[in-house]
Design an enzyme around this catalytic site. Structure first.
Site, mmCIF file in Angstrom:
data_model
loop_
_atom_site.group_PDB
_atom_site.id
_atom_site.type_symbol
_atom_site.label_atom_id
_atom_site.label_comp_id
_atom_site.label_asym_id
_atom_site.label_seq_id
_atom_site.Cartn_x
_atom_site.Cartn_y
_atom_site.Cartn_z
ATOM 1 C CG HIS A 154 -1.607 -1.026 1.190
ATOM 2 N ND1 HIS A 154 -2.864 -1.407 0.812
ATOM 3 C CD2 HIS A 154 -1.563 -2.492 2.103
ATOM 4 C CE1 HIS A 154 -3.529 -2.791 1.245
ATOM 5 N NE2 HIS A 154 -2.350 -3.308 2.007
ATOM 6 C CB SER A 275 14.422 22.244 -15.484
ATOM 7 O OG SER A 275 13.786 23.642 -15.867
ATOM 8 C CE LYS A 281 12.377 19.971 -12.172
ATOM 9 N NZ LYS A 281 11.312 18.962 -11.309
ATOM 10 C CD GLU A 288 9.141 12.214 -15.984
ATOM 11 O OE1 GLU A 288 8.680 12.593 -15.232
ATOM 12 O OE2 GLU A 288 10.089 12.462 -16.808
#
Ligand code: ARG
Length: 468
Positions: A154, A275, A281, A288
């Site tokens: 969970h 970025s 970043k 992804e």
């Protein structure tokens, strides 16, 4: 090719929807291989003389060379599809003899054969890529054999596990994906050629010999089925999607693990991006996209199943859409498998962070309950007592093992006089160390599992080598 029956040419819009050369150009090598085998079959059937047979095969070799020299599908040829193009070029090279090759054959059995040959080879390539991704998982485990991670259910910290155990979980998933792909390959590897348009061929074709020559297990046994079904495509897409789903889950976990909040892993710079605005970043874009591709593969599973579901026997032009679906699926699967491998090779676990996280969150509560059980407390009672101890520790903002002796014994009376022995058994090492049953996360079992995985990869490599 079928002009005899028609007055005037096709509408350009008809051609736009009907022509498939830009897509099925990828079958050109298989189409020529199938044609070479077919020329032998009709030569054996007495349709071509030995001399004609060899002239046709020389012609096909020249067409193959021409095809290989092209940078892009030869749209300007005006050919409707790859089969038409090959026949056109063959006739240009060997003259009217080229027109004999199609005797007894239809594009229906031809395209089904070409696609099976193509899918068979593509699956072999994907299998090698699955093995490479598995090898990256094993190396990741070997590099971090003693790192302890919090294991979750969970997405709540549950019990500590070794990082190598985590990596090997994905190894197992990919193992089953490889089995599914191999299984799809086995059902793909049957030969439709010699089934004609739908009803079989009237010429004396030795279909066993033909199938053997093309490396198939044997001929498809029902001509209607052979030209009309594409369940081998559907199965290949399904197996590919299952694999992509596993890679997507892996990506999702690594995306979380490399976030500032978890901080469990770092990724190599070369597989991440920065970025344009925020200088600090480092984004896990490759992961992804690995996660996103699975969505597209799932879409193709459903999409292609829907194409097939209403089709009457035998061939229908709907089937032409099989190629885009399976090409795109296998291309994308290839990309995500290779990306997974490359990303994994650059993953490092941050041992201290993982440890701290594993030590927090009361993930040794089960261990304390198990200790109470070994002191004769019934498990349900032990569960209840440890739950109360966790509540007390939360109220104080401390770890379970940081509760004082008196307090622990007050909640769990069986610990009276036992704490000196029990406390050391609540550490992370003790917790993973006790999971010694087969399949568990103890260091010995994980070491064996890493060895087993290495051996399995070695065997798979040998098998792939002996088949090639
Ligand atoms: N381009 C067609 C396909 O991919 C080849 C088969 C054509 N057959 C036919 N009966 N029109 O399916």
């Amino acid at each position: 090719m079928w002009g005899g029956r028609f007055e005037g040419g096709p509408d350009p819009l008809f051609r736009a929807v009907n022509d498939s050369l830009p897509v099925d150009w990828r079958l050109v090598e298989e189409d020529i291989a199938g044609s070479v085998a077919w020329s032998r079959a009709i030569e054996r059937a007495g349709i071509l003389s030995a001399d004609e047979g060899s002239r046709v095969r020389e012609g096909l070799a020249a067409v193959l060379e021409e095809a290989r020299s092209l940078q892009a599908p030869p749209i300007e040829s005006g050919a409707e599809d790859v089969h038409t193009w090959v026949e056109q070029r063959l006739t240009a090279v060997v003259g009217p003899l080229g027109k004999k090759l199609h005797t007894g054959r239809s594009r229906n059995d031809q395209v089904a054969t070409d696609l099976r040959l193509w899918v068979r080879r593509a699956i072999d390539e994907r299998l090698a890529e699955v093995r490479a991704a598995q090898a990256s998982l094993v190396s990741l485990g070997e590099r971090h054999e003693i790192v302890i991670l919090p294991g979750y259910t969970h997405l709540q910290r549950a019990q500590p596990v070794l990082a190598a155990h985590w990596a090997l979980a994905y190894f197992e998933m990919l193992e089953r994906d490889a089995e599914r792909l191999a299984d799809a390959r086995a059902r793909t590897n049957w030969c439709p050629l010699g089934c004609g348009a739908l009803a079989g061929t009237g010429f004396a074709i030795d279909r066993e010999a033909l199938a053997q020559e093309l490396g198939f297990f044997g001929p498809c046994l029902n001509s209607l089925d052979a030209v009309a079904d594409r369940d081998f495509v559907l199965e290949t897409i399904n197996a590919s999607a299952a694999c992509a789903i596993h890679l997507s889950k892996l990506a999702e976990e690594l995306i979380s693990f490399c976030s500032g909040e978890f901080g469990f892993v770092t990724l190599t710079d070369s597989m991440t991006s920065g970025s344009s605005l925020m200088p600090q970043k480092k984004n896990p874009d490759a992961l992804e996209l690995m996660r996103a591709k699975a969505g597209l593969l799932i879409g193709r599973q459903a999409g292609f199943a829907a194409v097939l579901k209403g089709l009457p026997l035998a061939y229908n032009k709907d089937l032409q859409e099989d190629k885009r679906a399976v090409f795109e699926t296998l291309d994308e699967l290839s990309l995500v498998l290779r990306v997974a491998s490359r990303v994994l090779d650059g993953v490092s676990f941050v041992e201290e962070r993982c440890r701290t996280a594993a030590a927090q969150g009361y993930s040794n509560a089960t261990d304390l309950a198990d200790e109470l059980v070994s002191l004769g407390v019934a498990f349900r009672e032990a569960h209840e007592q440890v739950g109360r101890a966790v509540r007390a520790a939360i109220a104080k903002g401390v770890a379970l093992e940081e509760l004082g002796d008196a307090e622990l014994v007050g909640i769990c009376p069986a610990l009276d006089g036992e704490l000196e022995r029990v406390r050391p058994r609540l550490t992370l090492e003790a917790s993973v160390g006790r999971r010694v049953a087969l399949g568990g996360s103890s260091p010995e079992r994980v070491k064996e599992a890493l060895l087993r995985a290495r051996e399995a990869l070695g065997r798979a490599q040998e098998e792939a080598g002996s088949e090639a």
